[in-house]
Design an enzyme around this catalytic site. Sequence first.
Site, short mmCIF file in Angstrom:
data_model
loop_
_atom_site.label_atom_id
_atom_site.label_comp_id
_atom_site.label_asym_id
_atom_site.label_seq_id
_atom_site.Cartn_x
_atom_site.Cartn_y
_atom_site.Cartn_z
N GLU A 43 0.92 -1.27 -0.04
CA GLU A 43 0.08 -0.04 -0.23
C GLU A 43 0.97 1.35 -0.03
OE1 GLU A 43 -3.53 1.75 2.69
OE2 GLU A 43 -2.75 0.02 3.29
N ARG A 269 4.43 -12.55 10.07
CA ARG A 269 5.06 -11.35 9.81
C ARG A 269 6.56 -11.55 10.34
NH1 ARG A 269 2.90 -6.30 9.31
NH2 ARG A 269 0.62 -6.64 8.44
N LYS A 279 4.59 0.81 9.41
CA LYS A 279 4.69 1.93 8.61
C LYS A 279 4.10 3.10 9.22
CE LYS A 279 2.90 0.22 5.00
NZ LYS A 279 2.39 0.17 3.68
P1 ATP Z 1 2.43 -2.12 8.03
O1 ATP Z 1 1.90 -2.67 9.09
O2 ATP Z 1 4.13 -1.85 8.35
O3 ATP Z 1 1.94 -0.84 7.62
P2 ATP Z 1 1.32 -3.38 5.97
O4 ATP Z 1 1.05 -4.80 5.86
O5 ATP Z 1 0.29 -2.59 6.21
O6 ATP Z 1 2.24 -3.41 6.79
P3 ATP Z 1 1.64 -3.40 3.05
O7 ATP Z 1 1.89 -2.17 2.28
O8 ATP Z 1 -0.01 -3.50 3.12
O9 ATP Z 1 1.96 -2.95 4.56
O10 ATP Z 1 2.25 -4.55 2.79
C1 ATP Z 1 2.63 -5.00 1.56
C2 ATP Z 1 2.84 -6.63 1.78
O11 ATP Z 1 4.16 -6.83 2.74
C3 ATP Z 1 1.84 -7.27 2.40
O12 ATP Z 1 1.69 -8.44 1.51
C4 ATP Z 1 2.36 -7.50 3.80
O13 ATP Z 1 1.72 -8.81 4.33
C5 ATP Z 1 3.81 -7.68 3.76
N1 ATP Z 1 4.19 -7.38 5.10
C6 ATP Z 1 4.04 -6.08 5.60
N2 ATP Z 1 4.70 -6.31 6.94
C7 ATP Z 1 5.37 -7.32 6.87
C8 ATP Z 1 6.18 -8.02 7.88
N3 ATP Z 1 6.55 -7.32 8.94
N4 ATP Z 1 6.55 -9.31 7.53
C9 ATP Z 1 6.22 -9.76 6.47
N5 ATP Z 1 5.46 -9.43 5.61
C10 ATP Z 1 5.04 -8.12 5.68
MG MG Z 2 -1.68 -3.43 4.46
#
Ligand code: ATP
Ligand code: MG
Length: 560
Positions: A43, A269, A279
């Site tokens: 995102e 994760r 983020k």
């Molecule tokens: P954050 O909580 O840091 O904002 P998010 O899941 O909202 O993370 P996205 O941009 O939606 O961030 O993530 C893109 C991809 O990266 C998704 O498929 C998510 O599952 C994966 N991802 C995000 N954080 C992690 C993590 N700590 N470990 C493994 N994969 C991750």
């Molecule tokens: Mg997300």
Amino acid sequence: MADEKNIKEETGELGSTGNFIHSYIQADLGEKLCRLNTRFPPEPNGYLHIGHAKSICLNFGLAKMYGGKCNLRFDDTNPSKEDTEYVESIKEDVKWLGFDWEDRLYFASSYFDTYYDIAIKLIKEGKAFVCDLNAEEMREYRGTLSTPGKNSPYRDRTVDENLDLFQRMKAGEFADGSRTLRAKIDMTSPNINMRDPVIYRIAHAKHHTTGNKWCIYPMYDFAHPIEDAVEGITHSICTMEFEDHRPLYDWVVANSGLKAKPRQIEFARLGITNTVMSKRKLRALVEDNLVDGWDDPRMPTISGLRRRGVTPEAIRDFCERIGVSKANSKVDSSLLDYCIRDDLKEKTKVVMAVLNPLKVIIDNYPEGQIEFLTIENNPENENLGTREIPFGRELYIERDDFMEEPVKKFFRLAPDKEVRLKGAYFVKCVDFVKDENGNVTEVHCTYDPETKSGSGFEGRKVKGTLHWVNAETAVKAEARLYDSMMLDNPDDSSGDMIMNPNSLEICECFIEPSIKEAKKGERFQFMRNGYFCVDTKDSKDGAQVFNRIVALKSSFKPAK
Ligand code: ATP
Ligand code: MG
């Protein structure tokens, strides 16, 4: 929801090279599948961090291993928060990590018409309805984990009425939050996600690619499976919090009318000790000016790690070593440090730099004389060759390498003690000078010309070898030493961390003159002090700035 199948999945985990995802894929390949497609769906509401690197390595890695493709897809269906700065940074980071989406760069927002068409299809089939309950009422109707929900009073609207209302939602007739479109599934389902979930909401907000064209936006759980199916993704790999959403994912896929039938697989994760991995929290640090932007070298962002000097090879190695499992856990940050050192140890030139200088004067060395000594660039990799370093009468050594009254097992310089200066001579301390506060300001030594390094001298032995630089020719620079940006806070049950007040230490250092030619981003080992990288952004009054990438494994530190 732990059912028997999930427990099997957990115990079936095989470690980094043969994790449970491979078992799934191999079973699928055996059954009917002839290709594998994955996607990385960030995102664009922040910069990528090392948790994302795990997902990138996994998705691109699996596609490569099984001869498939991995798409880069921006999950940008949410209108308010997203920004093109983030889109560009994410592209740069994925490329830098070493992965290539070729011509498969997609935006979820380019499927807005498709989501809408599928919503219309669901309404026509009696599988979706417009609901007028507000958020509060919807919560009441939803029920709880232990009690079933109740049907919305709007659930039995006719298809025509639903079509009319949904089209008017799209036309902008209704206020935000006044109506939603909901899938008609089952209000008594034990899985709350299946209790007539909202699939469209009204938001009169400008979108970064479609502007004001839309004022209704699809929910993630509705949009994501459609994106996957439209792109022909076969395995939609996501993190564990979506496990309970999988039945809804499957429902949307099954009812979308799309041919492809992607399968969702969840993994844990990445969490790292003393590291914020959200983020939202990272953005707060940037916005509150607690760090020097998203690429502050203390940040766990890909851009921060890059600026610090970490290599993409080290990050990929780390992601490989931590493996993939279904159990959430925290990896010790020292594993990342290990991977960084392991990658750099044979790649970098080892140079001499003194971070906390103490002047040494060699009393019996001719004044004004400079001689050049040959020294290997990396004792572990002779392919890196040798260089010449200047030696003279006045030198700097580390302040810690001298003790007026040496403690036990201190094998460095002390009154009447002899040490080797790396690549140069044995020197013996004959005197020292103190200022009025009792601080040592100068150490006097004599050197033994017979002991020149590489001369074959087989005489007496010394226990300590010190790094040094020649004072006259040394280059002055700024060194930035980093410690964990955050500290785990065991007193905080929510898992919130506190900022480490000692996460950045700045010192003025002296480096051998060969460093003058170093380019921005170039990496070195500073002998006994760790790996360093020339900062790509800053300089200090025209002098270079060096970021410490990682310290060497700690050696003996004298008791203070
Ligand atoms: P954050 O909580 O840091 O904002 P998010 O899941 O909202 O993370 P996205 O941009 O939606 O961030 O993530 C893109 C991809 O990266 C998704 O498929 C998510 O599952 C994966 N991802 C995000 N954080 C992690 C993590 N700590 N470990 C493994 N994969 C991750
Ligand atoms: Mg997300």
